[in-house]
Design a protein around this motif. Sequence first.
Motif, PDB file in Angstrom:
ATOM      1  N   LYS A   1     -23.348 -77.277  66.205  1.00 18.67           N
ATOM      2  CA  LYS A   1     -23.845 -78.303  67.134  1.00 18.67           C
ATOM      3  C   LYS A   1     -23.139 -79.643  66.940  1.00 18.67           C
ATOM      4  N   GLU A   2     -22.958 -80.013  65.671  1.00 18.01           N
ATOM      5  CA  GLU A   2     -22.302 -81.290  65.404  1.00 18.01           C
ATOM      6  C   GLU A   2     -20.856 -81.276  65.922  1.00 18.01           C
ATOM      7  N   ALA A   3     -20.183 -80.144  65.709  1.00 16.11           N
ATOM      8  CA  ALA A   3     -18.798 -80.013  66.183  1.00 16.11           C
ATOM      9  C   ALA A   3     -18.745 -80.060  67.715  1.00 16.11           C
ATOM     10  N   TYR A   4     -19.746 -79.484  68.328  1.00 19.19           N
ATOM     11  CA  TYR A   4     -19.805 -79.493  69.796  1.00 19.19           C
ATOM     12  C   TYR A   4     -19.956 -80.924  70.311  1.00 19.19           C
ATOM     13  N   ILE A   5     -20.863 -81.681  69.686  1.00 16.62           N
ATOM     14  CA  ILE A   5     -21.083 -83.067  70.113  1.00 16.62           C
ATOM     15  C   ILE A   5     -19.837 -83.923  69.878  1.00 16.62           C
ATOM     16  N   THR A   6     -19.236 -83.787  68.693  1.00  9.26           N
ATOM     17  CA  THR A   6     -18.019 -84.547  68.419  1.00  9.26           C
ATOM     18  C   THR A   6     -16.906 -84.130  69.382  1.00  9.26           C
ATOM     19  N   GLY A   7     -16.868 -82.828  69.668  1.00  7.45           N
ATOM     20  CA  GLY A   7     -15.863 -82.321  70.611  1.00  7.45           C
ATOM     21  C   GLY A   7     -16.027 -82.948  71.987  1.00  7.45           C
TER      22      GLY A   7
ATOM     23  N   LYS B   1     -25.119 -81.034  88.203  1.00  8.21           N
ATOM     24  CA  LYS B   1     -24.967 -79.655  87.734  1.00  8.21           C
ATOM     25  C   LYS B   1     -23.862 -79.582  86.675  1.00  8.21           C
ATOM     26  N   VAL B   2     -22.748 -80.272  86.923  1.00 12.33           N
ATOM     27  CA  VAL B   2     -21.658 -80.291  85.938  1.00 12.33           C
ATOM     28  C   VAL B   2     -22.154 -80.914  84.637  1.00 12.33           C
ATOM     29  N   ALA B   3     -22.892 -82.018  84.743  1.00  7.52           N
ATOM     30  CA  ALA B   3     -23.430 -82.677  83.549  1.00  7.52           C
ATOM     31  C   ALA B   3     -24.398 -81.756  82.809  1.00  7.52           C
ATOM     32  N   GLU B   4     -25.198 -81.002  83.569  1.00 12.44           N
ATOM     33  CA  GLU B   4     -26.135 -80.061  82.938  1.00 12.44           C
ATOM     34  C   GLU B   4     -25.395 -78.992  82.141  1.00 12.44           C
ATOM     35  N   GLN B   5     -24.243 -78.585  82.664  1.00 13.75           N
ATOM     36  CA  GLN B   5     -23.424 -77.596  81.950  1.00 13.75           C
ATOM     37  C   GLN B   5     -23.063 -78.122  80.548  1.00 13.75           C
ATOM     38  N   PHE B   6     -22.763 -79.415  80.463  1.00 15.71           N
ATOM     39  CA  PHE B   6     -22.436 -80.027  79.168  1.00 15.71           C
ATOM     40  C   PHE B   6     -23.653 -80.089  78.247  1.00 15.71           C
ATOM     41  N   CYS B   7     -24.823 -80.336  78.835  1.00 16.70           N
ATOM     42  CA  CYS B   7     -26.031 -80.529  78.034  1.00 16.70           C
ATOM     43  C   CYS B   7     -26.690 -79.208  77.650  1.00 16.70           C
ATOM     44  N   ALA B   8     -26.431 -78.154  78.434  1.00 15.57           N
ATOM     45  CA  ALA B   8     -27.183 -76.901  78.294  1.00 15.57           C
ATOM     46  C   ALA B   8     -27.241 -76.379  76.854  1.00 15.57           C
ATOM     47  N   PRO B   9     -26.127 -76.412  76.099  1.00 17.43           N
ATOM     48  CA  PRO B   9     -26.202 -75.864  74.734  1.00 17.43           C
ATOM     49  C   PRO B   9     -27.096 -76.692  73.807  1.00 17.43           C
ATOM     50  N   LEU B  10     -27.456 -77.904  74.201  1.00 15.74           N
ATOM     51  CA  LEU B  10     -28.242 -78.785  73.326  1.00 15.74           C
ATOM     52  C   LEU B  10     -29.681 -78.961  73.801  1.00 15.74           C
ATOM     53  N   SER B  11     -29.891 -78.911  75.095  1.00 21.48           N
ATOM     54  CA  SER B  11     -31.197 -79.257  75.661  1.00 21.48           C
ATOM     55  C   SER B  11     -31.978 -77.995  75.977  1.00 21.48           C
ATOM     56  N   ASN B  12     -33.159 -77.897  75.415  1.00 25.44           N
ATOM     57  CA  ASN B  12     -33.960 -76.722  75.725  1.00 25.44           C
ATOM     58  C   ASN B  12     -34.888 -76.917  76.914  1.00 25.44           C
ATOM     59  N   HIS B  13     -35.670 -77.982  76.847  1.00 24.59           N
ATOM     60  CA  HIS B  13     -36.755 -78.083  77.820  1.00 24.59           C
ATOM     61  C   HIS B  13     -36.580 -79.228  78.813  1.00 24.59           C
ATOM     62  N   HIS B  14     -35.490 -79.957  78.713  1.00 26.55           N
ATOM     63  CA  HIS B  14     -35.361 -81.142  79.546  1.00 26.55           C
ATOM     64  C   HIS B  14     -34.001 -81.193  80.231  1.00 26.55           C
ATOM     65  N   LEU B  15     -33.495 -80.024  80.614  1.00 27.02           N
ATOM     66  CA  LEU B  15     -32.118 -79.952  81.091  1.00 27.02           C
ATOM     67  C   LEU B  15     -31.860 -80.867  82.287  1.00 27.02           C
ATOM     68  N   LYS B  16     -32.791 -80.912  83.221  1.00 30.41           N
ATOM     69  CA  LYS B  16     -32.593 -81.736  84.414  1.00 30.41           C
ATOM     70  C   LYS B  16     -32.482 -83.216  84.059  1.00 30.41           C
ATOM     71  N   THR B  17     -33.441 -83.671  83.242  1.00 29.57           N
ATOM     72  CA  THR B  17     -33.415 -85.078  82.828  1.00 29.57           C
ATOM     73  C   THR B  17     -32.163 -85.385  82.022  1.00 29.57           C
ATOM     74  N   ASP B  18     -31.801 -84.471  81.123  1.00 26.36           N
ATOM     75  CA  ASP B  18     -30.638 -84.715  80.270  1.00 26.36           C
ATOM     76  C   ASP B  18     -29.346 -84.751  81.079  1.00 26.36           C
ATOM     77  N   GLY B  19     -29.230 -83.856  82.049  1.00 23.94           N
ATOM     78  CA  GLY B  19     -28.051 -83.872  82.923  1.00 23.94           C
ATOM     79  C   GLY B  19     -27.978 -85.181  83.686  1.00 23.94           C
ATOM     80  N   ALA B  20     -29.132 -85.611  84.200  1.00 25.54           N
ATOM     81  CA  ALA B  20     -29.167 -86.876  84.942  1.00 25.54           C
ATOM     82  C   ALA B  20     -28.765 -88.047  84.041  1.00 25.54           C
ATOM     83  N   LEU B  21     -29.210 -88.019  82.783  1.00 21.80           N
ATOM     84  CA  LEU B  21     -28.866 -89.085  81.839  1.00 21.80           C
ATOM     85  C   LEU B  21     -27.372 -89.085  81.529  1.00 21.80           C
ATOM     86  N   LEU B  22     -26.825 -87.904  81.248  1.00 24.43           N
ATOM     87  CA  LEU B  22     -25.393 -87.848  80.921  1.00 24.43           C
ATOM     88  C   LEU B  22     -24.568 -88.331  82.106  1.00 24.43           C
TER      89      LEU B  22
END
Lengths: 229, 229
Positions: A117-123, A172-193
């Motif tokens: 996970k850390e490598a993914y975020i740094t990546g 949707k593209v942003a959600e693709q980035f967040c999906a591996p990290l966000s379990n229950h808040h994918l929509k909000t997290d995609g919107a934030l990113l």
Amino acid sequence: MVSSSGTQHKTSASGGRQSTVNKKAEKREIAKRKILNATLNLIADEGLSSLSHRNIAKAAGVQLAMTTYYFQTFDNLLLSAFHLFLENLQPVLAELGENQKTLMRECVNRDGVLVEKEAYITGIGDLFEAYFDSALESRRRQLTIESQFMFAQFLPDVLAREVQQYTATLKKVAEQFCAPLSNHHLKTDGALLLAVVQYLEFSAVGSAPSDRREGREMVERLLRGFLRS
Amino acid sequence: MVSSSGTQHKTSASGGRQSTVNKKAEKREIAKRKILNATLNLIADEGLSSLSHRNIAKAAGVQLAMTTYYFQTFDNLLLSAFHLFLENLQPVLAELGENQKTLMRECVNRDGVLVEKEAYITGIGDLFEAYFDSALESRRRQLTIESQFMFAQFLPDVLAREVQQYTATLKKVAEQFCAPLSNHHLKTDGALLLAVVQYLEFSAVGSAPSDRREGREMVERLLRGFLRS
């Protein structure tokens, strides 16, 4: 758009006439493209509010009547210009999506579970730092146009709907980035990113740009926050 | 700005002349204010790129020569318009700061330590939901002007520096909101909160607005992420 592919298998008897028709269609496409490119250039240089049939025709180097001849209404012309903007954007979105997939492959285990996970975020931090650093130069014109469409106040309804659809696509593209990290808040997290990246993009071409290091830290910090819930 | 307060204690002998001077100064201030308001209105309605001495004078209802007479250069006029924008903004920032302080008082223990973290986050969620809901209507014009200054590409250097300074001020306000939650990343967190709120603000007056519920969720989710590190 007039497609020329449907005219490939005509019999030779109609060949001569067909070739004239094709040439006409081609000429028409070239003229339309000229007008649309001139429209996007004007939006980039002087903003949406600067547009008129007159200055578009002048910038495109065509007769005044041509903008109406090819696009009928002004709204129609603006909508077609937005479509050309979207077409030009496709390679950028495709590359971002590809980069995310490559990174994912490096960070999952055999069962496809994200273990690094850390490598993914740094990546992703690396990816956006590189993007803010180089792509922003090449995308300056595109981003200026995008911010004009995004923050325009009085778009024709049909165009406003398409801008909203476009934002939904970006989410949707942003959600693709967040999906591996966000379990229950994918929509909000995609919107934030999307909010953070688009803010950094627009700032980068504006008068108070963030530095790329700050942009990278913001993206990583945001993603780490997603991880913990 | 010409201050009239310095002329209050003049002797009566010079009173008549002084009163003429005051009237002149007052007239001058009214004319300048008219020109600056017209400039901000034009920025709100047609964008920064639409500005010219000619259309500003026309919108202000003054003679063409007056914009140069009062402000010398165009850059100077633009800078003064930005200062008026900042002046108009002060009450909004002051109210946001006050609301945050009130909320803080409700969430700390006797020693001033934030104990009600969840209540604090929800409280900020309430605060921004109310803000996105009502203040955005009243701030629509202001936000349109703000986005024009923020995303303008070719501002005069001195104005670009002031826009950057303004962004730094907003970051400080955002840090005030984050401070009770963020221990080691206050700068990044403030930048993130500002990015998200400003993005939501600009979107709200643009063509692809987020709904207020989504905006609230984004703010709360962002703050919860800060909490966990």
